[in-house]
Design a protein around this motif. Structure first.
Motif, PDB file in Angstrom:
ATOM      1  N   VAL A 184       0.859  -1.182   0.000  1.00 36.43           N
ATOM      2  CA  VAL A 184       0.000   0.000   0.000  1.00 36.43           C
ATOM      3  C   VAL A 184       0.896   1.233   0.000  1.00 36.43           C
ATOM      4  N   ILE A 185       0.645   2.129  -0.937  1.00 38.24           N
ATOM      5  CA  ILE A 185       1.463   3.341  -1.072  1.00 38.24           C
ATOM      6  C   ILE A 185       0.551   4.553  -1.015  1.00 38.24           C
ATOM      7  N   TYR A 186       0.991   5.557  -0.284  1.00 40.51           N
ATOM      8  CA  TYR A 186       0.215   6.801  -0.167  1.00 40.51           C
ATOM      9  C   TYR A 186       0.736   7.841  -1.139  1.00 40.51           C
ATOM     10  N   TYR A 187      -0.190   8.634  -1.662  1.00 44.52           N
ATOM     11  CA  TYR A 187       0.145   9.721  -2.568  1.00 44.52           C
ATOM     12  C   TYR A 187      -0.482  11.013  -2.054  1.00 44.52           C
ATOM     13  N   TYR A 188       0.150  12.121  -2.388  1.00 45.48           N
ATOM     14  CA  TYR A 188      -0.343  13.426  -1.948  1.00 45.48           C
ATOM     15  C   TYR A 188      -0.647  14.257  -3.185  1.00 45.48           C
ATOM     16  N   LEU A 189      -1.934  14.365  -3.477  1.00 41.29           N
ATOM     17  CA  LEU A 189      -2.376  15.054  -4.681  1.00 41.29           C
ATOM     18  C   LEU A 189      -3.495  16.025  -4.333  1.00 41.29           C
ATOM     19  N   ASN A 190      -3.476  17.173  -5.003  1.00 36.69           N
ATOM     20  CA  ASN A 190      -4.538  18.169  -4.795  1.00 36.69           C
ATOM     21  C   ASN A 190      -4.757  18.473  -3.314  1.00 36.69           C
ATOM     22  N   ARG A 191      -3.665  18.531  -2.571  1.00 32.03           N
ATOM     23  CA  ARG A 191      -3.701  18.817  -1.138  1.00 32.03           C
ATOM     24  C   ARG A 191      -4.449  17.756  -0.339  1.00 32.03           C
ATOM     25  N   SER A 192      -4.601  16.599  -0.923  1.00 30.48           N
ATOM     26  CA  SER A 192      -5.297  15.516  -0.244  1.00 30.48           C
ATOM     27  C   SER A 192      -4.395  14.288  -0.210  1.00 30.48           C
ATOM     28  N   THR A 193      -4.643  13.439   0.776  1.00 28.59           N
ATOM     29  CA  THR A 193      -3.900  12.197   0.895  1.00 28.59           C
ATOM     30  C   THR A 193      -4.734  11.069   0.303  1.00 28.59           C
ATOM     31  N   SER A 194      -4.128  10.317  -0.587  1.00 30.51           N
ATOM     32  CA  SER A 194      -4.814   9.196  -1.185  1.00 30.51           C
ATOM     33  C   SER A 194      -3.895   7.988  -1.150  1.00 30.51           C
ATOM     34  N   TYR A 195      -4.445   6.821  -1.407  1.00 29.20           N
ATOM     35  CA  TYR A 195      -3.625   5.629  -1.360  1.00 29.20           C
ATOM     36  C   TYR A 195      -4.049   4.673  -2.466  1.00 29.20           C
ATOM     37  N   VAL A 196      -3.170   3.754  -2.767  1.00 37.25           N
ATOM     38  CA  VAL A 196      -3.478   2.692  -3.716  1.00 37.25           C
ATOM     39  C   VAL A 196      -2.772   1.430  -3.236  1.00 37.25           C
ATOM     40  N   LEU A 209      10.230  -4.943  -9.105  1.00 40.30           N
ATOM     41  CA  LEU A 209       8.962  -5.608  -8.878  1.00 40.30           C
ATOM     42  C   LEU A 209       7.977  -5.331 -10.013  1.00 40.30           C
ATOM     43  N   SER A 210       7.238  -6.352 -10.391  1.00 35.45           N
ATOM     44  CA  SER A 210       6.120  -6.184 -11.308  1.00 35.45           C
ATOM     45  C   SER A 210       4.859  -6.074 -10.458  1.00 35.45           C
ATOM     46  N   VAL A 211       4.047  -5.071 -10.749  1.00 36.77           N
ATOM     47  CA  VAL A 211       2.870  -4.835  -9.912  1.00 36.77           C
ATOM     48  C   VAL A 211       1.652  -4.532 -10.775  1.00 36.77           C
ATOM     49  N   ARG A 212       0.483  -4.697 -10.181  1.00 38.53           N
ATOM     50  CA  ARG A 212      -0.760  -4.249 -10.796  1.00 38.53           C
ATOM     51  C   ARG A 212      -1.580  -3.541  -9.727  1.00 38.53           C
ATOM     52  N   PHE A 217      -9.134  -1.340  -4.159  1.00 41.51           N
ATOM     53  CA  PHE A 217      -8.495  -0.878  -2.925  1.00 41.51           C
ATOM     54  C   PHE A 217      -7.660   0.358  -3.247  1.00 41.51           C
ATOM     55  N   ALA A 218      -8.314   1.345  -3.854  1.00 42.40           N
ATOM     56  CA  ALA A 218      -7.638   2.593  -4.222  1.00 42.40           C
ATOM     57  C   ALA A 218      -8.551   3.757  -3.879  1.00 42.40           C
ATOM     58  N   ASP A 219      -8.076   4.669  -3.052  1.00 40.13           N
ATOM     59  CA  ASP A 219      -8.870   5.810  -2.612  1.00 40.13           C
ATOM     60  C   ASP A 219      -8.688   6.968  -3.587  1.00 40.13           C
ATOM     61  N   THR A 220      -9.717   7.213  -4.378  1.00 38.88           N
ATOM     62  CA  THR A 220      -9.675   8.348  -5.308  1.00 38.88           C
ATOM     63  C   THR A 220     -10.833   9.301  -5.033  1.00 38.88           C
ATOM     64  N   ARG A 230     -14.195  10.943 -13.242  1.00 36.50           N
ATOM     65  CA  ARG A 230     -13.974   9.530 -13.561  1.00 36.50           C
ATOM     66  C   ARG A 230     -12.808   9.370 -14.532  1.00 36.50           C
ATOM     67  N   LYS A 231     -12.709  10.311 -15.474  1.00 39.71           N
ATOM     68  CA  LYS A 231     -11.562  10.273 -16.386  1.00 39.71           C
ATOM     69  C   LYS A 231     -10.264  10.503 -15.602  1.00 39.71           C
ATOM     70  N   GLN A 232     -10.299  11.452 -14.666  1.00 40.84           N
ATOM     71  CA  GLN A 232      -9.128  11.705 -13.839  1.00 40.84           C
ATOM     72  C   GLN A 232      -8.728  10.461 -13.060  1.00 40.84           C
ATOM     73  N   LYS A 233      -9.720   9.734 -12.572  1.00 38.10           N
ATOM     74  CA  LYS A 233      -9.443   8.517 -11.818  1.00 38.10           C
ATOM     75  C   LYS A 233      -8.737   7.482 -12.695  1.00 38.10           C
ATOM     76  N   ARG A 234      -9.247   7.349 -13.941  1.00 35.38           N
ATOM     77  CA  ARG A 234      -8.599   6.389 -14.852  1.00 35.38           C
ATOM     78  C   ARG A 234      -7.152   6.790 -15.115  1.00 35.38           C
ATOM     79  N   ASP A 235      -6.919   8.094 -15.339  1.00 33.57           N
ATOM     80  CA  ASP A 235      -5.558   8.580 -15.578  1.00 33.57           C
ATOM     81  C   ASP A 235      -4.686   8.377 -14.337  1.00 33.57           C
ATOM     82  N   TRP A 236      -5.285   8.613 -13.175  1.00 36.55           N
ATOM     83  CA  TRP A 236      -4.530   8.479 -11.924  1.00 36.55           C
ATOM     84  C   TRP A 236      -4.099   7.035 -11.709  1.00 36.55           C
ATOM     85  N   VAL A 237      -5.022   6.102 -11.952  1.00 40.07           N
ATOM     86  CA  VAL A 237      -4.700   4.681 -11.799  1.00 40.07           C
ATOM     87  C   VAL A 237      -3.636   4.275 -12.813  1.00 40.07           C
TER      88      VAL A 237
END
Length: 270
Positions: A184-196, A209-212, A217-220, A230-237
């Protein structure tokens, strides 16, 4: 007050300088010396760095020597100190995971080149011999590390333990669940904390490592829920799927990984 030995520039006899390196008196001709502040600061930095090195505090000594190279790049002692403390300290403390070209990469290679350029001939010879010795040891350690480096052994190392880093709830973590390995990795985008959460699916012989992305289990949520979001979410993933993860070392309870170029220490957590 303690004194250190120095040489009188007037008569060549020994003089005594106080331990602040500010004043000194020649025993032979009585000349009084006042040392300029730059030389005073340099010698104090050298003494602190050498003291830390003698105590085995290689990381702290390295910081002092780096400061010396920044402020007094013409003094070979700073570059030599960086070379010796980096190889004696960092290398000895964590030999696993260094690749065979470690000594030819920055910052070591830069320190070595500067030291070699400024050093006398005998010191240059010692530097060359030292580099050859460490290069052989690094290569042997790397080959030994690669011989046991496998996805299966890494999964076995993780086992039923959870490794994490960070503080409070915002904690990178890696663990096994139902035979699958996740991070699980956290990201800091748009002044918000998100994780994937990524599922780690494989690892090559260099620790990459190869990952998918586990899309379930991704907080967008910070992106909203309209068509544009929704488009932003696809780009983010999609961007998350390009994350670069590399195992640096795993042994004796220690786990270090590169996450998008940054070396991260993981520790076992309850």
């Amino acid at each position: 007050m303690a004194f250190v030995a120095a040489i009188c520039t007037q008569c060549g006899a020994q003089i005594e300088m106080d331990d602040t390196y500010e004043t000194g008196i020649c025993k032979h001709c009585g000349t009084t010396f006042v040392v300029d502040k730059a030389a005073n600061e340099l010698e104090q930095l050298i003494r602190m760095a050498e003291g830390l090195q003698q105590l085995g505090e290689y990381e702290k000594a390295l910081e002092k020597y780096q400061k010396i190279t920044e402020k007094y790049p013409q003094d070979v002692r700073g570059w030599l100190g960086c070379v010796y403390n980096y190889s004696d300290g960092t290398f000895i403390q964590e030999p696993g995971g260094w690749d065979a070209e470690w000594l030819d990469k920055e910052p070591f290679s830069v320190w070595y080149q500067k030291a070699y350029l400024l050093a006398e001939d005998d010191t240059r010879l010692k530097l060359s011999q030292r580099k050859e010795t460490y290069a052989d040891v690094v290569k042997r350690n790397w080959e030994r590390f690669k011989s046991v480096l496998s996805f299966a052994s890494f999964k076995q190392f993780i086992g039923n333990k959870v490794f994490g880093c960070g503080l409070s709830a915002i904690t990178e973590k890696i663990y096994m669940s139902q035979g699958r390995l996740y991070i699980v990795i956290y990201y800091y985008l748009n002044r918000s904390t998100s994780y994937v959460r990524f599922e780690i699916t494989d690892m090559d012989l260099n620790g990459n490592l190869s990952v998918r992305v586990d899309k379930s289990f991704a907080d967008t949520s910070f992106l909203g829920d309209n068509a544009y979001a929704r488009k932003q979410k696809r780009d983010w993933v999609r961007n998350a799927e390009n994350s670069q993860l590399k195992v640096h070392v795993y042994d004796d309870g220690m786990l270090k990984m590169y996450i998008n170029g940054y070396l991260t220490d993981f520790r076992e957590v309850e």
